[in-house]
Enzyme design. Structure first.
Site, PDB file in Angstrom:
ATOM      1  N   GLU A 162       0.753  -1.108   0.064  1.00  0.00           N
ATOM      2  CA  GLU A 162       0.124  -0.502   0.371  1.00  0.00           C
ATOM      3  C   GLU A 162       0.766   1.348   0.116  1.00  0.00           C
ATOM      4  OE1 GLU A 162      -2.358   2.393   3.333  1.00  0.00           O
ATOM      5  OE2 GLU A 162      -1.650   0.417   3.719  1.00  0.00           O
ATOM      6  N   ASP A 171      -1.241  -0.766   5.696  1.00  0.00           N
ATOM      7  CA  ASP A 171      -0.405  -0.490   6.849  1.00  0.00           C
ATOM      8  C   ASP A 171      -1.732  -0.902   7.999  1.00  0.00           C
ATOM      9  OD1 ASP A 171       0.956   1.148   5.815  1.00  0.00           O
ATOM     10  OD2 ASP A 171      -0.197   3.112   6.261  1.00  0.00           O
ATOM     11  N   ASP A 193      -7.148   2.184   7.245  1.00  0.00           N
ATOM     12  CA  ASP A 193      -7.166   2.468   6.430  1.00  0.00           C
ATOM     13  C   ASP A 193      -6.704   1.192   5.545  1.00  0.00           C
ATOM     14  OD1 ASP A 193      -9.001   5.234   6.107  1.00  0.00           O
ATOM     15  OD2 ASP A 193      -6.573   5.712   5.315  1.00  0.00           O
ATOM     16  N   ASP A 223      -4.218   0.198  10.377  1.00  0.00           N
ATOM     17  CA  ASP A 223      -4.532   1.072  10.524  1.00  0.00           C
ATOM     18  C   ASP A 223      -5.917   0.728  10.505  1.00  0.00           C
ATOM     19  OD1 ASP A 223      -4.317   1.652   8.147  1.00  0.00           O
ATOM     20  OD2 ASP A 223      -3.259   3.818   8.285  1.00  0.00           O
TER      21      ASP A 223
END
Length: 644
Positions: A435, A508, A512, A510
């Site tokens: 990503e 990541d 998102d 998180d």
């Protein structure tokens, strides 16, 4: 002096031919009888006994089956059928009850005398379960008496005896209790309640009007579920479509009989693009399809095309809608009961009877024609959906050409895309989907060029759960993934052509990142599923913190691990803590040693056995219906780890 070949041959005589008596053969080679001694085989024991109760239901003698997982992981199965016969069996000279539990291929499923249709695949159920159990006891109530006998690893422990001389004449049935043998099931003897519950629910769908309960006595507060579906497989289709927008309700239901073959079909169309078809023969899930599936597909395609021309929705010059066109967005369950099912295919889950093809085709087409004539609005919606699918298929065919082969020219046209590895051996080659450009840059610098390829993606890819085939293949990020993998797309997909045997999703840690990971997994699950089944799909596990104190450096994955580590460190010097909000915050060296180095990284392999649960979750999270998604968020919000 070494023996000659002739002398060695002479020694091979009748004395060396081993005859395994009774159930010894089953204990010697259990895999031949239950497929495997893993968890799957362990659960298969339950199905062999449950199948006997279902045979009684199919013959019209049983209404209820109860399954209990006892505290010690033993199993109790009770049915209210006729009860296993207890008289003397002429051939063996033993009671029929003892014969059923100690002689292979003994039972009412052979010769057509006991059952016209039977559910089990092998017809060796009771004796095999007995052979593979540390202990098994069975009680039978019939004719005003209750009989009992028990066994140990297939051998009679207590001969058949009457334990109740005054059982009510109205009571009848069989109760079997067994404990799997830990000498056989070395991997595990612990039953998975989810596996048992899913199959019992399915069996209740497939046998309308039959009540099946499952109780788990192992928790402090035992749990119980009760399944009874008077509508049978129509309720099954409703269950499969519970989180989808449907074109009509209730599902179509067709039932009929031809040449002793009972045929049931139920189907419904949704607004989505995925088709979901389940086929069964005598309650066995025929994963590989077979003649009953062929008969259904043939009838569905023919009837819809004929009806479309009949009402003028298609002109003479228009080409027919294809099978794929008319099945887009369809959910269907096809279930037949056959007096003599012939199974073939690699896993014996493909039906081979040609008369099943004819029976399903004739019965379904006759009822489906009538349904379309009686419901012209529904018929029009089905045709329009098929026509849209046909247009998308033509557009997708053009887009598919881009993904047919892997070449430097195609990849170089995609900005900032694939950095390939130098090895051409797929077995050692890994493709990291990374990503973001900055993380992609670090990954390219830190990787092992021989084995690791990097494919950066920008932002969130298309949600394929809500997209037609042409839109999916027009998406640059998705197209580049298929092109890099070299597997083709749709009907052309071939996992054996994969350029990489590890496809690693690296996002990541998180919200998102989790969303992007879910979008990628949805794509892989829907359009690259053979990669999942081959065990090629992995999720990278990057750390959340780096802790440095003097020369000491450690990476940890959670706040709990961080607290534990800090509690173990001396007060001085003061530890430096870095929290990684994203992969892009790591330099090439850090990314290599935490997430990419085969010696130290942690990869989570995506398990294809979770596919059924995944299907429900993908549909609920990524599909059109908002209410189930909102409910899921409300139910699980307290578990979210928010970084605010």
């Amino acid at each position: 002096m070494e023996e000659t070949k002739a002398e060695r041959a002479a020694e091979y005589d009748a004395s060396q031919i081993q005859v395994l008596e009774g159930l010894e053969a089953v204990r010697k080679r259990p895999g031949m009888y239950i497929g495997t001694t893993s968890s799957q085989g362990l659960h298969h024991l339950v199905w062999e006994i449950v199948d006997n109760g279902i045979d009684e239901a199919l013959a019209g003698f049983a209404d209820e089956i109860h399954v209990i997982v006892e505290k010690d992981n033993s199993i109790t199965v009770t049915d209210d059928g006729r009860g296993i016969p207890v008289g003397t069996q002429k051939k063996t000279g033993k009671s029929a009850l003892e014969t059923v539990y100690t002689v292979l291929h003994a039972g009412g499923k052979f010769g057509g005398g006991g059952y016209k249709v039977s559910g089990g695949l092998h017809g060796v159920g009771a004796s095999v379960v007995n052979a593979l159990s540390e202990e098994l006891d069975v009680s039978v109530t019939r004719g005003g008496k209750t009989y009992y006998m028990d066994f140990e690893r297939g051998h009679v422990k207590t001969g058949m005896k009457v334990i109740d001389e005054n059982a009510p004449e109205t009571e009848h049935g069989t109760k079997v209790h067994f404990k799997p043998d830990s000498d056989i099931f070395l991997e595990t003897t612990t039953y998975d309640i989810k596996v048992l519950t899913n199959r019992i629910r399915e069996l209740a769908f497939l046998n309308k009007g039959l009540r099946i309960t499952i109780r788990d006595n192992r928790p402090e507060e035992p749990t119980e579920e009760d399944f009874l579906y008077e509508g049978g497989i129509r309720h099954y289709v409703e269950y499969l479509d519970k989180d989808k927008e449907t074109l009509f309700e209730p599902p179509i239901y067709v039932e009929g009989q031809e040449s002793d073959i009972t045929v049931e079909v139920s189907l419904q169309y949704t607004s989505g693009y995925q088709s979901h078809m389940l086929t069964f023969a005598n309650n066995i899930h025929t994963y590989e399809g077979g003649t009953h599936e062929e008969g259904f597909k043939r009838a569905l395609t023919r009837v819809i095309n004929d009806y479309a021309r009949q009402i003028g929705a298609m002109k003479d010059k228009d080409p027919n809608l294809s099978g794929d066109d008319v099945r887009e967005g369809m959910t269907a369950v096809i279930s037949i009961k056959h007096p003599d099912p012939q199974f073939e295919g690699q896993t014996k889950t493909k039906l081979g009877n040609s008369d099943a093809r004819t029976a399903v085709d004739r019965i379904f087409s006759e009822h489906f024609k009538k349904f379309l004539l009686e419901h012209p609005d529904v018929g029009k919606d089905i045709i329009e959906k098929g026509q849209l699918a046909s247009k998308a298929r033509v557009a997708a065919k053009r887009a598919r050409e881009v993904t047919r082969k892997k070449s430097g020219l195609e990849i170089s046209n995609l900005p900032g895309k694939l950095a390939d590895n130098t090895s051409k051996d797929p077995a050692v080659s890994e493709l990291f989907i990374v990503e973001g450009d900055s993380a992609g840059g670090s990954a390219k610098q830190g990787r092992s060029r021989l084995t690791q390829a990097i494919l950066p993606i920008r932002g969130k890819i298309l949600n394929v759960e809500k997209a037609s085939m042409d839109r999916i293949l027009a998406n640059e990020e998705i197209r580049s993934l298929f092109t890099a993998m070299g597997t083709g797309f749709g009907k052309d997909f071939d996992a054996e052509k994969a350029n990489y045997h590890k496809l690693i999703i690296m996002t990541d840690a998180d919200v998102d990142g989790a969303h992007i990971r879910t979008l990628l997994l949805t794509l892989i699950y829907r359009y690259m599923r053979p990669l999942l089944e081959a065990g090629f799909v992995y999720i990278a596990q990057p750390p959340l913190y780096r802790v440095r104190q003097g020369k000491m450096q450690k990476y940890v994955d959670s706040d709990e691990e961080l607290s534990e580590l800090l509690g173990q460190l001396p007060p001085t010097p003061k530890p430096q803590i870095q929290r990684y909000k994203g992969l892009g915050e790591m330099d090439a060296e850090q990314l290599w040693e935490t997430t990419m180095d085969p010696e130290t990284r942690r990869l989570l392999r995506v398990d294809p056995r979770d596919a059924e649960d995944a299907d429900d979750v993908f549909q609920m999270l990524m599909g059109d219906k908002v209410a189930p998604r909102r409910q899921f968020i409300e139910d699980n919000a307290r578990f979210a780890d928010l970084d605010v």
